[in-house]
Design an enzyme around this catalytic site. Structure first.
Site, PDB file in Angstrom:
ATOM      1  N   TYR A  58      59.934 -19.675 -10.658  1.00 41.46           N
ATOM      2  CA  TYR A  58      60.677 -20.813 -10.108  1.00 41.46           C
ATOM      3  C   TYR A  58      60.385 -22.143 -10.802  1.00 41.46           C
ATOM      4  CZ  TYR A  58      61.574 -17.372  -6.491  1.00 41.46           C
ATOM      5  OH  TYR A  58      61.964 -16.241  -5.835  1.00 41.46           O
ATOM      6  N   HIS A  72      71.085 -20.551  -6.985  1.00 38.87           N
ATOM      7  CA  HIS A  72      69.768 -19.924  -7.106  1.00 38.87           C
ATOM      8  C   HIS A  72      69.088 -20.467  -8.348  1.00 38.87           C
ATOM      9  CE1 HIS A  72      70.717 -17.284  -3.866  1.00 38.87           C
ATOM     10  NE2 HIS A  72      71.886 -17.062  -4.441  1.00 38.87           N
ATOM     11  N   GLU A 114      76.947 -21.849  -3.572  1.00 41.45           N
ATOM     12  CA  GLU A 114      75.676 -21.112  -3.489  1.00 41.45           C
ATOM     13  C   GLU A 114      74.905 -21.315  -4.788  1.00 41.45           C
ATOM     14  OE1 GLU A 114      76.329 -16.917  -2.793  1.00 41.45           O
ATOM     15  OE2 GLU A 114      74.317 -16.385  -3.509  1.00 41.45           O
ATOM     16  N   PRO A 152      64.186 -20.613   3.180  1.00 46.98           N
ATOM     17  CA  PRO A 152      62.773 -20.278   3.346  1.00 46.98           C
ATOM     18  C   PRO A 152      61.975 -20.242   2.050  1.00 46.98           C
ATOM     19  CG  PRO A 152      64.187 -18.394   3.825  1.00 46.98           C
ATOM     20  CD  PRO A 152      65.078 -19.585   3.726  1.00 46.98           C
ATOM     21  N   ARG A 169      53.690 -22.567  -6.257  1.00 42.15           N
ATOM     22  CA  ARG A 169      53.399 -21.141  -6.434  1.00 42.15           C
ATOM     23  C   ARG A 169      54.457 -20.520  -7.344  1.00 42.15           C
ATOM     24  NH1 ARG A 169      49.012 -19.506  -2.962  1.00 42.15           N
ATOM     25  NH2 ARG A 169      49.822 -17.470  -3.491  1.00 42.15           N
TER      26      ARG A 169
HETATM   27  O1  CA2 Z   1      66.228 -17.995  -7.222  1.00 47.38           O
HETATM   28  C1  CA2 Z   1      66.415 -18.505  -6.119  1.00 47.38           C
HETATM   29  O2  CA2 Z   1      66.688 -19.693  -5.963  1.00 47.38           O
HETATM   30  C2  CA2 Z   1      66.230 -17.651  -4.858  1.00 47.38           C
HETATM   31  O3  CA2 Z   1      67.180 -18.087  -3.890  1.00 47.38           O
HETATM   32  C3  CA2 Z   1      64.827 -17.928  -4.358  1.00 47.38           C
HETATM   33  C4  CA2 Z   1      64.418 -17.066  -3.177  1.00 47.38           C
HETATM   34  C5  CA2 Z   1      64.695 -15.593  -3.470  1.00 47.38           C
HETATM   35  O4  CA2 Z   1      64.422 -14.823  -2.318  1.00 47.38           O
HETATM   36  C6  CA2 Z   1      66.126 -15.370  -3.893  1.00 47.38           C
HETATM   37  O5  CA2 Z   1      66.279 -14.009  -4.198  1.00 47.38           O
HETATM   38  C7  CA2 Z   1      66.452 -16.187  -5.130  1.00 47.38           C
HETATM   39  C8  CA2 Z   1      62.933 -17.219  -2.884  1.00 47.38           C
HETATM   40  C9  CA2 Z   1      62.500 -18.608  -2.645  1.00 47.38           C
HETATM   41  C10 CA2 Z   1      61.007 -18.638  -2.635  1.00 47.38           C
HETATM   42  O6  CA2 Z   1      60.620 -19.792  -3.303  1.00 47.38           O
HETATM   43  C11 CA2 Z   1      59.336 -19.894  -3.715  1.00 47.38           C
HETATM   44  C12 CA2 Z   1      59.049 -20.983  -4.468  1.00 47.38           C
HETATM   45  C13 CA2 Z   1      57.780 -21.144  -4.946  1.00 47.38           C
HETATM   46  C14 CA2 Z   1      56.797 -20.236  -4.623  1.00 47.38           C
HETATM   47  C15 CA2 Z   1      57.095 -19.139  -3.847  1.00 47.38           C
HETATM   48  C16 CA2 Z   1      58.378 -18.963  -3.379  1.00 47.38           C
END
Ligand code: CA2
Length: 138
Positions: free
Chosen positions: A22, A97, A95, A9, A17
């Site tokens: 990120y 991140h 996995e 998600p 964003r």
């Molecule tokens: O660091 C990661 O890859 C995460 O899996 C990203 C998730 C977060 O809930 C995990 O704790 C760590 C969130 C993904 C949201 O991605 C976005 C990307 C751009 C803008 C907003 C959200």
């Protein structure tokens, strides 16, 4: 060799964003470059905001692919169902991140997926995905 990359998600918003967390790169552009640098690998990419759709994809590819790179996004920290799917398939799952979840809020420190996975890579930005792909080549 066949590798599936799965994003959970909100990862469709990458590059649009929260660039401070990120990065400012769009996943599609990164993925196109990565595909070009591994011509021997047949990649499939899948992104969904829905837990069930992620499980369906893991089940669909998890008995025939050589590896799955999984960033389950926030479901990492909540989903027993995705962890069960990872355990149910025969394909090894890594996995990943983008951010270093251990430098972030406490609730991101626990993953339901990690002990079902072959390994975990986090904190290297989008390069986390390439490092996971490399892990299937050693
Ligand atoms: O660091 C990661 O890859 C995460 O899996 C990203 C998730 C977060 O809930 C995990 O704790 C760590 C969130 C993904 C949201 O991605 C976005 C990307 C751009 C803008 C907003 C959200």
């Amino acid at each position: 060799m066949k590798i599936l990359i799965v994003n959970g998600p909100n990862l469709n918003l990458l590059g649009k964003r929260e660039p401070e967390i990120y990065g400012s790169n769009n996943f599609d552009a990164y993925f196109q470059k990565m595909k070009a640098s591994y011509p021997q690998i047949e990649f499939q990419y899948f992104q969904s905001n829905s837990e069930g759709a992620l499980i369906d994809k893991i089940q669909e590819c998890g008995f025939s692919y050589d590896g799955i790179v999984l960033n389950a996004g926030a479901y990492t920290h909540t989903s027993v169902a995705i962890a069960d799917a990872v355990r149910a398939v025969t394909t090894p799952v890594v996995e990943v991140h983008i951010s270093n979840v251990f430098q972030r809020e406490e609730f991101r420190h626990h993953s339901f997926l990690s002990d079902a996975c072959k390994g975990v890579i986090c904190g290297f930005g989008l390069e986390s995905y390439r490092l996971a792909v490399e892990s299937f080549l050693v």
